[in-house]
Enzyme design. Sequence first.
Site, PDB file in Angstrom:
ATOM      1  CB  ALA A  85      25.565  64.500  33.298  1.00  0.00           C
ATOM      2  N   GLY A 194      36.845  58.878  21.525  1.00  0.00           N
ATOM      3  CA  GLY A 194      37.444  60.043  20.692  1.00  0.00           C
ATOM      4  C   GLY A 194      36.867  61.395  21.079  1.00  0.00           C
ATOM      5  CG  ASP A 218      30.147  57.545  31.695  1.00  0.00           C
ATOM      6  OD1 ASP A 218      28.997  57.438  32.368  1.00  0.00           O
ATOM      7  OD2 ASP A 218      30.396  59.005  32.026  1.00  0.00           O
ATOM      8  CG  LEU A 253      31.374  65.750  27.191  1.00  0.00           C
ATOM      9  CD1 LEU A 253      32.872  65.509  27.135  1.00  0.00           C
ATOM     10  CD2 LEU A 253      30.493  65.081  25.599  1.00  0.00           C
TER      11      LEU A 253
END
Length: 291
Positions: A85, A194, A218, A253
């Site tokens: 990202a 997770g 993060d 992500l």
Amino acid sequence: MSEYLDIHCHGGGGHAFGDTVDGTLVALAAHRAHGTGRVVASLVSEAPERTVAGMGVIRQAMESDTSILGVHLEGPFIAPVRKGAHDLAALKLPTHDAVAALIEAGDGIVRQVTIAPELDHAMEAIEQFVAAGVVVAVGHCEADAATTREAFERGASLITHGFNAMRGIVGREIGPVGAALADERVFIEVIADGIHVDPSLIATLFRAAPGRIVLVTDAMAAAASAPGRYPLGTLNVDVTDDGHAYVAGTKTLAGSTLTMDRAIEVCVAAGVPRAEAVAAATVTPARVLGL
């Protein structure tokens, strides 16, 4: 309850670190409500003037709240193929002058930097940052184990969010995490939400590198906030109802919505003894920073 130390966190409570002083303090308070007493404020890759401005904002916030320990520069010295990202246009090579400019602009508040060690000039940059008292982390890279080992010899001592934005471990090429597991000088960040790392693998890491696993969130602005669209540097991030954060229009992500209390519970549910999970969020990150 122990106060947690998060050395890789981009924001929370609807705000990103470095955007505004007030927003930075709100983000800090959002994580404090979940047990995090100290934070290293992370910045994503942006144009140099925006990075310098962000560091200036964080410096002002540090004057109001000493629980912000400094800045983590997650880029711009990362690999385009593993940018995650980060804005591709903001990435650059870690030349001597580029590194010196960031160290000078930080004027003592840069605590950590993430570097892809396979980039041109990276090995010299690692030595340059270490000489300035900055913790160097290997991450957002395509480096193999041999290149990673050389980075450790030059002074790198951390892996940025292990297994994410880097090669994994396979039979004949163990990648950055495999190299780190074999080197007791090196610590490994883990995002224990997770989502980023399978919980069973998290438990395996704790067994394989006792005392060297560092829990990090993060977290981006949506942590301890609501689902929706949020900015992350120059990119937009969509946060789903179940807490996944993706670069808008992709399945990449983009940080997390994790808080450290939740990270502890994910580890414990995976079979990590609670005392070890708590240490990974307290004393171990303090060791990384030399505190």
